[in-house]
Enzyme design. Structure first.
Site, PDB file in Angstrom:
ATOM      1  N   LEU A 250     -63.161-126.494  92.075  1.00 42.13           N
ATOM      2  CA  LEU A 250     -63.738-125.743  90.952  1.00 42.13           C
ATOM      3  C   LEU A 250     -62.884-124.511  90.676  1.00 42.13           C
ATOM      4  O   LEU A 250     -62.453-123.823  91.595  1.00 42.13           O
ATOM      5  CB  LEU A 250     -65.174-125.332  91.275  1.00 42.13           C
ATOM      6  CG  LEU A 250     -66.182-126.463  91.473  1.00 42.13           C
ATOM      7  CD1 LEU A 250     -67.604-125.906  91.579  1.00 42.13           C
ATOM      8  CD2 LEU A 250     -66.114-127.491  90.343  1.00 42.13           C
TER       9      LEU A 250
ATOM     10  N   HIS B  38     -68.332-119.819  92.465  1.00 40.76           N
ATOM     11  CA  HIS B  38     -68.689-118.400  92.602  1.00 40.76           C
ATOM     12  C   HIS B  38     -70.118-118.253  93.135  1.00 40.76           C
ATOM     13  O   HIS B  38     -70.401-117.394  93.972  1.00 40.76           O
ATOM     14  CB  HIS B  38     -68.623-117.689  91.249  1.00 40.76           C
ATOM     15  CG  HIS B  38     -67.260-117.624  90.634  1.00 40.76           C
ATOM     16  ND1 HIS B  38     -66.917-118.341  89.513  1.00 40.76           N
ATOM     17  CD2 HIS B  38     -66.170-116.924  90.980  1.00 40.76           C
ATOM     18  CE1 HIS B  38     -65.669-118.069  89.183  1.00 40.76           C
ATOM     19  NE2 HIS B  38     -65.189-117.225  90.053  1.00 40.76           N
TER      20      HIS B  38
END
Ligand code: PAF
Length: 285
Positions: free
Chosen positions: A185, A33
């Site tokens: 991830l 992110h």
């Protein structure tokens, strides 16, 4: 970093800014992110991130209630990453009444793959992304939003949404961020036990092997692919996974390749459950 919760507060915060660069998230942030935020910072005049766990994109048996809500650490990470505005709506801010108007993506895309195993998922995603886009970008002549390629089909749905509604928003795709061993991830990696975490890499290894086999069979791919995909699913199942799909599709429409489709136009995609955690990954050929 300014933190706002309601749409009017957000619009007020952005009233005098130039082009917003937006990263929508469901929180529980990881380095993937933050890489999106870093990219966004280079693309716009003001960087906006949202944190909202969107009930509409979870099936009844999925992890909506247990999805990690880690606001304080997310806030600190976004601040450190240089985000300017954090939009963290409460449920009543985005869904003050039952959301009966929805954005329904083209079933030819959204019923495939993820949509087959998570019916309604992409309607939930497209609906909340449209609401978030309206909250962030309304009144702006143009903007940009950054999405990760790990959610490959989601990215295609969002691109379709922006194209068909002629939204003045540039969609930028960010390559999948991976752990040192190559695991994509994902917030859901946090659900894995230590042993599962060590095993989790096998999904991307299986996709890599499938992609390699598909390239080797390029001369007769449509005929040979079903057997290659079945072998890939069986190999993962033999290690204790429950595969939903491991497949090679055309990047343009996620349909099975036809004779003449070149390797450079294909993508291998997979989704499989390890214990109670469902992981996805993909690899462009
Ligand atoms: O990818 C996600 O985290 C979510 O699907 C999104 C785009 C934030 C919509 O809820």
């Amino acid at each position: 970093m300014q933190i706002v919760h309601s749409i009017p507060e957000l619009r007020h915060a952005l009233r005098a800014t130039g082009r917003p660069a937006f990263v929508p998230t469901m929180g529980n942030l990881h380095a993937g992110h933050l890489a999106l935020v870093e990219q966004a910072r280079a693309l716009g005049d003001v960087t906006v991130a949202s944190i909202f766990v969107n009930r509409l994109q979870f099936l009844p048996h999925e992890d909506f209630d247990s999805y990690p809500r880690t606001f304080e650490s997310d806030r600190a990470k976004l601040q450190a990453a240089g985000c300017d505005v954090l939009f963290a709506p409460r449920e009543a801010d985005l869904y003050p009444e039952p959301q009966t108007f929805k954005v329904v993506p083209d079933p030819a895309l959204s019923n495939l793959l993820e949509g087959e195993f998570r019916p309604g998922f992409f309607t939930g995603v497209a609906t909340v992304v449209m609401k978030l886009f309206m909250a962030v970008f309304a009144g702006k002549p143009q903007g940009v939003a950054v999405f990760g390629k790990k959610d490959y089909q989601q990215l295609m749905v969002i691109r379709g949404l922006v194209r068909q509604f002629a939204l003045p928003i540039e969609i930028v795709a960010h390559d999948t961020e991976r752990a040192a061993d190559g695991l994509a991830l994902s917030s859901r990696n946090g659900y894995l036990s230590e042993a599962e975490r060590a095993e989790a890499l096998q999904l991307s290894l299986a996709l890599r092997a499938l992609a390699r086999d598909a390239v080797a069979a390029a001369h007769a791919l449509p005929a040979q692919l079903p057997a290659l995909e079945a072998a890939a699913r069986q190999a993962l199942a033999a290690r204790g996974w429950q595969p939903d799909y491991l497949t090679v599709r055309r990047r343009a429409d996620l349909l099975p390749p036809q004779a003449g489709d070149a390797a450079g136009s294909l993508v291998a995609l997979g989704a499989a459950r390890l214990g109670s955690t469902r992981l996805i990954d993909n690899l462009e050929l």
